[in-house]
Design an enzyme around this catalytic site. Structure first.
Site, mmCIF file in Angstrom:
data_model
loop_
_atom_site.group_PDB
_atom_site.id
_atom_site.type_symbol
_atom_site.label_atom_id
_atom_site.label_comp_id
_atom_site.label_asym_id
_atom_site.label_seq_id
_atom_site.Cartn_x
_atom_site.Cartn_y
_atom_site.Cartn_z
ATOM 1 N N ARG A 1 14.831 14.343 61.600
ATOM 2 C CA ARG A 1 13.503 13.343 62.371
ATOM 3 C C ARG A 1 13.709 12.080 61.479
ATOM 4 N NH1 ARG A 1 9.179 14.531 64.536
ATOM 5 N NH2 ARG A 1 10.103 12.840 65.609
ATOM 6 N N HIS B 1 8.466 8.815 60.233
ATOM 7 C CA HIS B 1 7.260 8.647 60.978
ATOM 8 C C HIS B 1 6.036 8.881 60.497
ATOM 9 C CE1 HIS B 1 8.518 13.000 61.400
ATOM 10 N NE2 HIS B 1 7.218 12.951 61.715
ATOM 11 N N HIS C 1 2.106 10.696 61.845
ATOM 12 C CA HIS C 1 1.315 11.157 63.119
ATOM 13 C C HIS C 1 0.145 10.330 63.092
ATOM 14 C CE1 HIS C 1 4.113 14.890 63.385
ATOM 15 N NE2 HIS C 1 4.291 14.493 62.144
ATOM 16 N N TYR D 1 6.356 17.054 53.477
ATOM 17 C CA TYR D 1 4.869 17.105 53.732
ATOM 18 C C TYR D 1 4.267 18.172 52.479
ATOM 19 C CZ TYR D 1 5.509 15.581 58.377
ATOM 20 O OH TYR D 1 5.726 14.720 59.320
ATOM 21 N N TYR E 1 13.829 13.731 57.464
ATOM 22 C CA TYR E 1 13.923 14.989 57.062
ATOM 23 C C TYR E 1 14.738 15.993 58.074
ATOM 24 C CZ TYR E 1 9.669 15.758 59.628
ATOM 25 O OH TYR E 1 8.825 16.091 60.768
#
Length: 246
Positions: free
Chosen positions: A159, A162, A164, A110, A149
């Protein structure tokens, strides 16, 4: 931005399908979950009204995550389209609903100061965007498929890829924050967050299906992700209850 009025109460959520607030396998839920049972209240004006958004509130490239942060070139990774319909608990289209998205880059990192994963930052990818649904409740945006990640839940937890989602419907009671996963990802079944959901049908509502009919030849694949705000077919919350101490 102004407020819009919904003339009737929204459909009650079926919490039997939603994940429990307290799920020890998902460690951060321990501190987020409430100590006492939730109390059901009749909807008041503050629940059945909500903000109104228009196209004037958005920029021309807000729904194009491939271009909206690009500086010296295009971002690295698999180019995709995500599209679908937003409906209410009765199956009616939700027009002018604000759909906001944020995600990791193709390497699984991120653009956030607290993300210290070793994958590099992509200088041409910001990882966030937004779009309004049209008269039929339809939305779409372009982006780079995010990478998986590792995360500090258990030592070997990862995870799945994906995106959000945050949606604002006709009323504040329709507010939804959730995550979209990708069809065929083997990490979905291993994810401790997804394991908190005890309903296979509900899990499938969080998985976007590959949609080759909406793909652009020699450019990008497409994924279909429909969302329902409230009711028995409602898309699941990312967390049922947040911010409560235990």
């Amino acid at each position: 931005m102004s407020n819009k009025w919904s003339p009737q109460e929204v459909i009650h959520r079926d919490y039997n399908s939603h994940p429990p607030a307290f799920a020890p396998g998902y460690k951060t839920s321990v501190l987020r979950s409430p100590r006492n049972a939730l109390i059901s209240l009749q909807n008041s004006l503050s629940e059945i009204t909500g903000p109104v958004f228009s196209g004037d509130d958005l920029g021309p490239q807000d729904n194009d995550l491939i271009l909206n942060y690009a500086k010296d070139g295009l971002p690295i990774g698999e180019r995709i389209i995500v599209h679908g319909y937003v409906r209410d608990g009765f199956g009616r289209p939700m027009k002018n609903t604000l759909v906001e998205v944020w995600q990791a880059n193709a390497g699984g990192r991120y653009r956030h100061k607290k993300d210290q994963y070793l994958a590099p930052i992509d200088p041409n990818f910001g990882g966030c965007g937004r779009v309004l649904t049209d008269e039929n409740g339809y939305y779409f945006f372009r982006t780079i498929k995010p990478g998986p990640y590792p995360w500090r839940n258990q030592a070997s937890d990862w995870r799945p890829s994906h995106i959000h989602f945050s949606l604002s419907g006709d009323a504040f009671a329709q507010r939804l924050v959730t995550q979209m996963y990708f069809e065929g990802d083997p990490l979905i079944k291993q994810c401790p967050i997804i394991k908190t959901i005890n309903n296979e049908d509900a899990i499938r509502t969080l998985i976007a299906e590959l949609d080759t009919h909406a793909a652009i030849p020699l450019d990008c694949l497409a994924y279909r992700f429909d969302l329902v705000l409230r009711g028995q077919r409602a898309t699941l919350f990312e967390n049922r209850t947040q911010g409560a101490a235990r």
